[in-house]
Design a protein around this motif. Structure first.
Motif, PDB file in Angstrom:
ATOM      1  N   ALA A 194      22.431  42.558  41.347  1.00 16.75           N
ATOM      2  CA  ALA A 194      23.223  41.362  40.954  1.00 16.75           C
ATOM      3  C   ALA A 194      23.959  41.990  39.440  1.00 16.75           C
ATOM      4  O   ALA A 194      25.127  41.762  39.526  1.00 16.75           O
ATOM      5  CB  ALA A 194      22.417  40.294  40.298  1.00 16.75           C
ATOM      6  N   ARG A 195      23.248  42.854  38.862  1.00 17.42           N
ATOM      7  CA  ARG A 195      24.318  43.650  37.657  1.00 17.42           C
ATOM      8  C   ARG A 195      25.499  44.309  38.542  1.00 17.42           C
ATOM      9  O   ARG A 195      26.438  44.311  37.897  1.00 17.42           O
ATOM     10  CB  ARG A 195      23.264  44.305  37.015  1.00 17.42           C
ATOM     11  N   ILE A 196      25.079  44.953  39.572  1.00 22.00           N
ATOM     12  CA  ILE A 196      26.161  45.796  40.251  1.00 22.00           C
ATOM     13  C   ILE A 196      27.289  44.662  40.734  1.00 22.00           C
ATOM     14  O   ILE A 196      28.626  45.150  40.509  1.00 22.00           O
ATOM     15  CB  ILE A 196      25.628  46.539  41.487  1.00 22.00           C
ATOM     16  N   LEU A 197      26.799  43.776  41.089  1.00 20.43           N
ATOM     17  CA  LEU A 197      27.946  42.575  41.854  1.00 20.43           C
ATOM     18  C   LEU A 197      28.800  42.120  40.562  1.00 20.43           C
ATOM     19  O   LEU A 197      29.886  42.158  40.671  1.00 20.43           O
ATOM     20  CB  LEU A 197      27.025  41.666  42.351  1.00 20.43           C
ATOM     21  N   ALA A 198      27.871  41.991  39.529  1.00 26.15           N
ATOM     22  CA  ALA A 198      28.685  41.322  38.411  1.00 26.15           C
ATOM     23  C   ALA A 198      29.697  42.184  37.878  1.00 26.15           C
ATOM     24  O   ALA A 198      30.884  41.886  37.530  1.00 26.15           O
ATOM     25  CB  ALA A 198      27.606  40.687  37.380  1.00 26.15           C
ATOM     26  N   GLN A 199      29.201  43.489  37.732  1.00 24.79           N
ATOM     27  CA  GLN A 199      30.122  44.511  37.180  1.00 24.79           C
ATOM     28  C   GLN A 199      31.311  44.587  38.133  1.00 24.79           C
ATOM     29  O   GLN A 199      32.419  44.822  37.826  1.00 24.79           O
ATOM     30  CB  GLN A 199      29.327  45.846  36.935  1.00 24.79           C
ATOM     31  N   ALA A 200      31.144  44.648  39.596  1.00 22.05           N
ATOM     32  CA  ALA A 200      31.871  44.982  40.402  1.00 22.05           C
ATOM     33  C   ALA A 200      33.094  43.719  40.302  1.00 22.05           C
ATOM     34  O   ALA A 200      34.253  44.202  40.246  1.00 22.05           O
ATOM     35  CB  ALA A 200      31.416  45.213  42.094  1.00 22.05           C
ATOM     36  N   ALA A 201      32.642  42.528  39.936  1.00 18.28           N
ATOM     37  CA  ALA A 201      33.732  41.353  40.076  1.00 18.28           C
ATOM     38  C   ALA A 201      34.341  41.770  38.864  1.00 18.28           C
ATOM     39  O   ALA A 201      35.816  41.135  38.931  1.00 18.28           O
ATOM     40  CB  ALA A 201      32.712  40.128  39.874  1.00 18.28           C
ATOM     41  N   SER A 202      33.882  41.952  37.812  1.00 14.29           N
ATOM     42  CA  SER A 202      35.055  42.292  36.529  1.00 14.29           C
ATOM     43  C   SER A 202      35.735  43.097  36.862  1.00 14.29           C
ATOM     44  O   SER A 202      37.054  43.102  36.436  1.00 14.29           O
ATOM     45  CB  SER A 202      33.881  42.701  35.271  1.00 14.29           C
ATOM     46  N   THR A 203      35.092  44.485  37.314  1.00 12.78           N
ATOM     47  CA  THR A 203      36.037  45.483  37.720  1.00 12.78           C
ATOM     48  C   THR A 203      37.397  45.244  38.616  1.00 12.78           C
ATOM     49  O   THR A 203      38.514  45.647  38.431  1.00 12.78           O
ATOM     50  CB  THR A 203      35.429  46.716  38.267  1.00 12.78           C
ATOM     51  N   ILE A 204      37.172  44.412  39.575  1.00  9.35           N
ATOM     52  CA  ILE A 204      38.012  44.036  40.592  1.00  9.35           C
ATOM     53  C   ILE A 204      38.909  42.930  39.804  1.00  9.35           C
ATOM     54  O   ILE A 204      40.350  43.111  40.238  1.00  9.35           O
ATOM     55  CB  ILE A 204      37.361  42.833  41.623  1.00  9.35           C
ATOM     56  N   ALA A 205      38.705  42.275  38.966  1.00 11.22           N
ATOM     57  CA  ALA A 205      39.561  41.395  38.077  1.00 11.22           C
ATOM     58  C   ALA A 205      40.619  42.375  37.399  1.00 11.22           C
ATOM     59  O   ALA A 205      41.907  42.170  37.328  1.00 11.22           O
ATOM     60  CB  ALA A 205      38.779  40.296  37.253  1.00 11.22           C
ATOM     61  N   GLU A 206      39.835  43.459  36.944  1.00 11.27           N
ATOM     62  CA  GLU A 206      40.737  44.371  36.061  1.00 11.27           C
ATOM     63  C   GLU A 206      41.849  45.101  37.113  1.00 11.27           C
ATOM     64  O   GLU A 206      43.057  45.106  36.732  1.00 11.27           O
ATOM     65  CB  GLU A 206      39.937  45.266  35.676  1.00 11.27           C
ATOM     66  N   GLY A 207      41.100  45.450  38.301  1.00  9.01           N
ATOM     67  CA  GLY A 207      42.283  46.314  39.319  1.00  9.01           C
ATOM     68  C   GLY A 207      43.411  45.290  39.656  1.00  9.01           C
ATOM     69  O   GLY A 207      44.497  45.697  39.677  1.00  9.01           O
ATOM     70  N   GLN A 208      42.967  43.920  40.059  1.00  6.71           N
ATOM     71  CA  GLN A 208      43.904  42.939  40.391  1.00  6.71           C
ATOM     72  C   GLN A 208      45.169  42.844  38.889  1.00  6.71           C
ATOM     73  O   GLN A 208      46.351  42.857  39.429  1.00  6.71           O
ATOM     74  CB  GLN A 208      43.416  41.684  40.622  1.00  6.71           C
ATOM     75  N   ALA A 209      44.648  42.776  37.826  1.00  6.92           N
ATOM     76  CA  ALA A 209      45.595  42.727  36.801  1.00  6.92           C
ATOM     77  C   ALA A 209      46.557  43.969  36.842  1.00  6.92           C
ATOM     78  O   ALA A 209      47.498  43.758  36.309  1.00  6.92           O
ATOM     79  CB  ALA A 209      44.794  42.440  35.420  1.00  6.92           C
ATOM     80  N   MET A 210      45.856  45.099  36.995  1.00  7.58           N
ATOM     81  CA  MET A 210      46.588  46.297  36.777  1.00  7.58           C
ATOM     82  C   MET A 210      47.712  46.386  38.024  1.00  7.58           C
ATOM     83  O   MET A 210      49.099  46.715  37.899  1.00  7.58           O
ATOM     84  CB  MET A 210      45.730  47.452  37.249  1.00  7.58           C
ATOM     85  N   ASP A 211      47.331  45.927  39.378  1.00  5.25           N
ATOM     86  CA  ASP A 211      48.047  45.664  40.197  1.00  5.25           C
ATOM     87  C   ASP A 211      49.312  45.094  39.975  1.00  5.25           C
ATOM     88  O   ASP A 211      50.544  45.253  40.123  1.00  5.25           O
ATOM     89  CB  ASP A 211      47.433  45.188  41.486  1.00  5.25           C
ATOM     90  N   MET A 212      48.998  43.631  39.446  1.00  4.02           N
ATOM     91  CA  MET A 212      50.249  43.071  38.826  1.00  4.02           C
ATOM     92  C   MET A 212      51.166  43.561  37.868  1.00  4.02           C
ATOM     93  O   MET A 212      52.238  43.565  37.939  1.00  4.02           O
ATOM     94  CB  MET A 212      49.792  41.572  38.496  1.00  4.02           C
ATOM     95  N   ALA A 213      50.424  44.357  36.994  1.00  2.73           N
ATOM     96  CA  ALA A 213      51.116  44.940  35.812  1.00  2.73           C
ATOM     97  C   ALA A 213      52.174  45.841  36.465  1.00  2.73           C
ATOM     98  O   ALA A 213      53.297  46.210  35.857  1.00  2.73           O
ATOM     99  CB  ALA A 213      50.150  45.499  34.875  1.00  2.73           C
ATOM    100  N   PHE A 214      51.806  46.570  37.443  1.00  2.00           N
ATOM    101  CA  PHE A 214      52.501  47.585  38.020  1.00  2.00           C
ATOM    102  C   PHE A 214      53.619  47.421  38.469  1.00  2.00           C
ATOM    103  O   PHE A 214      54.706  47.915  38.917  1.00  2.00           O
ATOM    104  CB  PHE A 214      51.555  48.673  39.221  1.00  2.00           C
ATOM    105  N   GLU A 215      53.544  45.982  39.089  1.00  2.86           N
ATOM    106  CA  GLU A 215      54.972  45.229  39.657  1.00  2.86           C
ATOM    107  C   GLU A 215      56.050  45.441  38.735  1.00  2.86           C
ATOM    108  O   GLU A 215      57.229  45.692  39.154  1.00  2.86           O
ATOM    109  CB  GLU A 215      54.521  43.907  40.101  1.00  2.86           C
ATOM    110  N   GLU A 216      55.842  45.411  37.522  1.00  2.01           N
ATOM    111  CA  GLU A 216      57.002  45.471  36.523  1.00  2.01           C
ATOM    112  C   GLU A 216      57.323  46.675  36.077  1.00  2.01           C
ATOM    113  O   GLU A 216      58.089  47.021  35.518  1.00  2.01           O
ATOM    114  CB  GLU A 216      56.633  44.621  35.154  1.00  2.01           C
ATOM    115  N   ARG A 217      56.712  47.766  36.687  1.00  4.25           N
ATOM    116  CA  ARG A 217      56.979  49.147  36.060  1.00  4.25           C
ATOM    117  C   ARG A 217      57.491  50.084  37.358  1.00  4.25           C
ATOM    118  O   ARG A 217      57.330  49.615  38.642  1.00  4.25           O
ATOM    119  CB  ARG A 217      55.510  49.990  35.681  1.00  4.25           C
TER     120      ARG A 217
END
Lengths: 248, 248
Positions: B54-77
């Motif tokens: 469950a710890r692995i899943l929770a950390q993955a979920a946080s990391t995915i949100a981070e990655g998704q935010a990066m992907d969106m931020a990259f659209e502007e760059r």
């Protein structure tokens, strides 16, 4: 960011950064709550208690999504009963209070009975809190709420206030109320009329009375629990008092 | 609902039921994944393994949100590097493959070494999968993808294809590409021009080569693992082959 804005964190993110970022922020907060819980392993909390706590949190999260969906579905209906309303606010709001208090008791080493009792306190407090929130949504001050007065009316929310008013209002007033509910472009003047109507039908007082009842149940439950840590108990009593006070 | 629509479940909900329902549906799927994991207690899986999973899943979920935010931020760059791209797709996509494979190994009673090895397989497969997804986003068929051809270009996504093309294109072509990226009302004709450009700069082939490399790494890792259950191993090899095949 004031307290109410903080409580409504994700909608605030939504306004500033857009919907996509708000969704991601919500997901992040969601997973962070599990991360925090699972980190307890490092603090030597028993694994079986952690699994049970995480299970309570995961189930609560599912139930909250269900409650939120009910709340939205109710916007389209005019025949929502009080029973349905209580089911909905239990799922949407009180579940998280119940889960939070249960998890605290569980992680703190409480017995199965303690966990149930304190969860019962949380559930009743959560219901009082949501009804209070619905009341403030009608008669609260805009600056304190962080959302426009009457937004629940514009969205057609079926709060206990509205359900009571639809039952008690004269046919002509009922018609007026039904016309206003869910009208997203309702004028401030019309909203004032609706608020006057909700006061005159006694619906605000009715909701206050019920919220008080639940807050008092919560208080009596927590007062009856035997604890070693009196400071923690006092805080939980104060929390119930806070809800009661805001209603007076 | 075809396979790709299923994979993009929440956006599909979004189109049919609106944004609010899509958000709730996403939250529900999210909590259901934790519920399923925590239910393993009933199947006599050791609590310590469940907490770790469950710890692995929770950390993955946080990391995915981070990655998704990066992907969106990259659209502007326009200056996103390949290194940043790899960080982003690791977080956005490969993390979930890594977490899923690790959790499988953990719950199945694998040793710490097994868990690491199979997680390594998942990570490499996930990176290959995301690059493949980016390639199909340019040269894939609309019906199979479930989203319009060129939508990545309209959104200004900084895929490895685009990053490579920005590096290799002649100044005039680079300018044309920069004008097209992020232009939400780009015509079909202009999109065809951009696709031709991405082919002529060798950027599609470049991306294919890298995806193949990662898929082959994944394959060799899983082939090297000693297992009792050969059927499971075969399935994981087939999964890597599937990604490779689609790239040819």
């Amino acid at each position: 960011m004031d307290k109410d804005e903080f409580r409504r964190g994700v909608p605030t993110v939504h306004k500033i950064w857009g919907i996509s970022t708000a969704i991601i922020a919500g997901d992040l907060l969601f997973s962070k709550s599990f991360e925090a819980l699972l980190y307890l392993k490092e603090l030597s909390v028993d694994s079986r208690r952690i699994v049970e706590a995480a299970r309570i949190l995961a189930q609560a999260a599912s139930t909250i999504a269900e409650g939120q969906a009910m709340d939205m579905a109710f916007e389209e209906r005019t025949d929502v009963t009080e029973e349905e309303y209580f089911q909905m606010i239990y799922k949407k709001t009180a579940t998280l209070f119940e889960a939070s208090t249960k998890i605290g008791a569980l992680v703190g080493g409480g017995s199965a009975e303690d966990v149930e009792l304190i969860g019962n306190y949380g559930r009743n407090l959560g219901i009082a809190f949501q009804i209070q929130d619905d009341i403030l949504g009608v008669i609260g001050e805009e600056e304190k709420l962080g959302k426009p007065v009457g937004s629940d009316i514009r969205e057609g929310k079926k709060t206990i206030i509205v359900i009571h008013a639809l039952r008690k209002a004269l046919p002509k007033d009922k018609e007026k109320l039904l016309e206003a509910l869910g009208n997203r472009s309702l004028s401030r003047e019309k909203i004032s009329d609706v608020i006057s109507l909700l006061i005159s039908t006694g619906s605000i007082d009715y909701a206050k009375e019920i919220a008080l009842k639940y807050a008092n149940i919560a208080k009596s439950i927590i007062e009856g629990i035997k604890v070693k840590d009196h400071e923690a108990k006092e805080m939980l009593i104060e929390l119930a008092n806070y809800v009661v006070k805001r209603l007076k």
